[in-house]
Design an enzyme around this catalytic site. Structure first.
Site, mmCIF file in Angstrom:
data_model
loop_
_atom_site.group_PDB
_atom_site.id
_atom_site.type_symbol
_atom_site.label_atom_id
_atom_site.label_comp_id
_atom_site.label_asym_id
_atom_site.label_seq_id
_atom_site.Cartn_x
_atom_site.Cartn_y
_atom_site.Cartn_z
ATOM 1 N N LYS A 288 -0.773 -17.135 25.695
ATOM 2 C CA LYS A 288 -0.542 -15.691 25.590
ATOM 3 C C LYS A 288 0.827 -15.299 26.137
ATOM 4 O O LYS A 288 1.496 -14.430 25.572
ATOM 5 C CB LYS A 288 -1.637 -14.909 26.294
ATOM 6 N N THR A 289 1.264 -15.928 27.240
ATOM 7 C CA THR A 289 2.585 -15.599 27.780
ATOM 8 C C THR A 289 3.674 -16.004 26.796
ATOM 9 O O THR A 289 4.671 -15.290 26.618
ATOM 10 C CB THR A 289 2.803 -16.300 29.134
ATOM 11 N N GLN B 208 -12.581 -12.939 30.190
ATOM 12 C CA GLN B 208 -11.975 -13.119 31.505
ATOM 13 C C GLN B 208 -11.866 -11.795 32.268
ATOM 14 O O GLN B 208 -11.043 -11.660 33.168
ATOM 15 C CB GLN B 208 -10.594 -13.764 31.369
ATOM 16 N N ASP C 107 -0.067 -6.865 29.368
ATOM 17 C CA ASP C 107 -0.698 -8.169 29.578
ATOM 18 C C ASP C 107 -2.011 -7.980 30.333
ATOM 19 O O ASP C 107 -2.170 -7.013 31.085
ATOM 20 C CB ASP C 107 0.257 -9.055 30.384
ATOM 21 N N GLU C 108 -2.970 -8.889 30.141
ATOM 22 C CA GLU C 108 -4.272 -8.839 30.829
ATOM 23 C C GLU C 108 -4.929 -7.471 30.654
ATOM 24 O O GLU C 108 -5.419 -6.864 31.618
ATOM 25 C CB GLU C 108 -4.098 -9.166 32.321
ATOM 26 N N ARG D 8 -9.882 -23.065 34.203
ATOM 27 C CA ARG D 8 -8.646 -23.373 34.940
ATOM 28 C C ARG D 8 -8.316 -24.854 34.823
ATOM 29 O O ARG D 8 -7.193 -25.265 35.097
ATOM 30 C CB ARG D 8 -8.791 -23.047 36.442
#
Length: 723
Positions: A34-35, A252, A221-222, A603
């Site tokens: 995503k980044t 998430q 973002d997020e 993770r």
């Protein structure tokens, strides 16, 4: 933008980058890049000349993410000046906006940002002023309640109009008085940073239009972690041009407890009806087994967007589940497994992380790590800028910028000790408030205070020195200013005179603070003391993360979001601990706990090890029997390798007794029911015993089943199967 540039992206990523001229929702699963998509999208917009850097507003939740985004864009576009592009956290963007505009709301631009500790200190003062009991109305509780009010956009007058009990009425009074005290101190708390821009936009729509015209492309973002004020902030900025791109993953969403609203991302298409949706489902981080296991758990949440991560990576190791006697045995098994994996796979200590649901669980792990001499670091412990000696100096610096900041004034008025006791402080506060002025201003009239000559002299000297330093703020480099302040107020001498190890440690931290101010000045030559204090006040745990340090990481599952490690241990997987509330009281709570487990598992790059204890000490009590988490039972058996308890020569007597009890229960010889047990009923399915009445054949049990359905049974006739 060259074709070669776009060819580095997969099809879904490329679709997300090229989608323009309409609202865009990108569902970006864990490890799906995503980044990379966000930075390439911004780079594409700038390289194609669609918008200048000053028209871009990109908001994140940590400074670490914002800095990484800016660095990546700079690397992609080395020939474009991106300094005027606004990339930062919601709070930092709001703080910059308010520095320019807050005078329209009755504050001055040198306002102080109060963190949790400052806010609680102020709340204690407010409770005292209202002549209420601080034990009945503790500051920690009040801050949490007020924060919830603010996150749901309820102002003091809204709360006052809706109260129905004595306790709620007093909290409403405290809330109103707290807001008045913040304004009097020319201070805002973290929640106000998000609320005040909304007040500005509502009361001064011409200012909103200026920012709508300035920021013509908005990226978030997020997005699943946004609360109601953040949602309204974003919506207000994008409502005219509709050039908005949000990236997130509802699987998430783990911050409902601090106001995050998962409906913001799930209802995006209702908010922006012409929205385009792209799903990033290819994972580049984890093995196939890890992704299958994570999906098998999170898919049990009903309220989620349909998607499933896949990967071209190897199948990988199975999910390992360690059964342990208690928390000490758990720590021992984890360390043995960690060292075995490290040796077999030639990994470093920094390749491992131990995750837990609550901070208290770290103690047993830390004890074992120290016992074996293994380097470790804790994320979320006492942060550098929260240490007393550091906070004291920061309070001095904040007072130089904002003399109305009475929380900072009260903190340093008698530090180092100058004979100003509690009585003097109370009389100073009473005189100031009675006269309708600030406490610092009251010091000018110190001769009128009903205190002794020694106290009057100390107050006068303090006022004179602070006033002298205030004149130096704009003309002297911040690190030089700090050095001179330390000398003038003899702060180093104070700790040197302690003559102990603690004093030396505090001196070292003070020197580190001076170094951090100098480093900030070096990297931000155009910024000053105000900007340094603002950055410090908005730091998060993850902003201090140093991935290069070779030590095992310990952190809560919440702190791990956004990070990745080759090997992940998730500890304490027991009902009542993970999920924290037992899972049957509130479906929304259970779903969020499940998402938290999903975050922990994803993770991992190579291997996941889960552990649980059959008995655990909690809250200092005697060991309690525990049941393995329902999340572990939701894992498909073909993905899991169980390592059950075994008695060896090293097994203690207590552990052997525990083992024998478990063995009997599993063999059917003894299946005594108790509160908290998970059971299965032929008609109602799986439930949890929430109450036991009586004993033996006449014992009655109350069981709560899925869907919040409760039923009572006589245990003897219910034919319950203990799970």
């Amino acid at each position: 933008m060259t074709d070669n540039y776009l060819q580095t992206l997969n099809d879904s990523q490329r679709e997300a980058v090229l989608a323009l001229d309409q609202p865009l929702l990108i569902f970006a699963g864990a490890g799906s890049g995503k980044t990379r998509v966000l930075t390439h999208k911004i780079a594409y917009i700038l390289a194609e000349g669609l918008y200048p850097p000053s028209a871009i507003l990109a908001m994140t939740f940590t400074n670490k993410a914002a800095n990484e985004m800016r660095e990546r864009i700079g690397h992609l576009l080395p020939h474009i000046d991106i300094r005027w592009m606004q990339v930062g956290t919601f709070h930092s963007i709001a703080a910059r906006l308010l520095r320019r505009e807050i005078s329209l709301l009755g504050y001055s631009g040198n306002f102080t940002i109060y963190d949790e500790d400052d806010a609680r200190r102020l709340l204690n003062n407010v409770v005292d002023e209202l002549q209420l009991n601080t034990k009945q109305f503790p500051a920690r509780m009040l801050k949490g309640v007020i924060s919830k009010y603010k996150n749901t956009l309820q102002k003091p007058q809204d709360v006052t109009e809706s109260v129905s009990t004595y306790h709620d009425e007093k909290i409403a009074r405290i809330y109103a008085a707290y807001q008045d005290a913040l304004r009097r101190n020319n201070a805002v708390d973290f929640d106000d940073l998000l609320l005040l821009p909304l007040d500005l936009f509502q009361n001064h729509p011409e200012r909103l239009r200026i920012y709508q015209d300035q920021w013509r492309y908005v990226l978030v973002d997020e997005y699943q972690d946004t609360n109601r004020p953040q949602f309204q902030f974003v919506q207000a900025l994008a409502q005219t041009h509709q050039n908005i791109c949000v990236v997130g993953d509802d699987d998430q969403s783990i911050y409902a407890w601090r106001g995050a609203d998962i409906r913001n991302i799930l209802d995006f298409e209702n908010t922006f009806p012409n929205a385009h949706v792209v799903k990033l489902e290819q994972n580049y981080r984890s093995t196939r087994n890890i992704l299958e296991a994570a999906h098998a758990v999170v898919v049990n949440n009903a309220d989620r967007a349909e998607k499933k991560l896949w990967t071209a990576n190897d199948e990988g190791d199975p999910i390992l589940v360690l059964e342990c006697f208690d928390e000490r045995h758990e720590a021992q098994r984890i360390l043995r497994r960690l060292q075995k994996i490290r040796s077999n796979k030639s990994l470093s200590w920094r390749d491992f992380v131990m995750l837990y649901r609550t901070n208290a669980q770290s103690r047993a792990l830390e004890d074992e790590l120290r016992r074996q001499g293994i380097a470790y670091r804790i994320v979320g412990g006492t942060k550098f800028y929260e240490r007393k000696e550091v906070r004291d100096i920061l309070a001095y610096l904040r007072l130089l910028l904002n003399p109305n900041d009475e929380v900072s004034l009260e903190r340093v008025l008698n530090f180092p000790t100058r004979g100003i006791g509690k009585t003097t402080l109370e009389r100073l506060r009473e005189a100031a408030h009675h006269g309708g002025i600030g406490m610092f201003e009251q010091l000018i009239q110190v001769t009128a205070l009903p205190v002794g000559p020694r106290q009057k002299n100390a107050l006068a000297v303090f006022h004179k020195e602070i006033s002298r330093f205030r004149k130096m703020v704009d003309s002297q480099p911040p690190d030089d200013l700090v050095e001179e302040l330390l000398q003038s107020f003899q702060i180093r001498e104070h700790y040197e005179q302690l003559g102990d190890i603690e004093g030396q440690e505090r001196l070292a931290n003070i020197q580190e603070l001076v170094a951090s101010v100098a480093e900030y000045r070096e990297h931000n030559p155009e910024s000053g003391l105000r900007e340094f204090l603002e950055e410090v006040s908005l730091l998060t745990d993850i902003d201090n993360w140093n991935a290069s340090a070779d030590a095992v990481a310990l952190m809560t599952l919440h702190s791990a979001k956004g990070l990745e490690f080759p090997v992940v241990f998730i500890t304490g997987l027991e009902e009542g601990l993970m999920p924290l509330r037992g899972g049957f009281d509130d479906r929304a709570d259970l779903d969020e706990e499940r998402r938290l487990f999903y975050v922990g598992v994803t993770r991992a790059e190579k291997q996941v090890i889960l552990s649980y204890a059959v008995t655990r000490r909690r809250y200092g009590a005697l060991p309690q029997p525990m049941m393995v988490s329902s999340f572990v039972r939701e894992l498909p058996e073909h993905l899991v390798e169980h390592k059950a308890l075994q008695v060896t020569a090293k097994t203690s007597g207590d552990q052997k007794a525990t083992f024998d009890s478990i063995a009997k229960s599993r063999s059917g010889e003894e299946a005594v029911l108790q509160q908290g047990d998970k059971v299965e009923h032929a008609m109602f399915g799986i439930g949890q015993i929430v109450r036991m009445e009586g004993s033996g054949e006449r014992a009655r049990v109350t069981i709560k089943f899925s869907g919040n359905v409760s039923r009572k049974f006589i245990a003897k006739h219910a034919k319950l199967k203990k799970l």
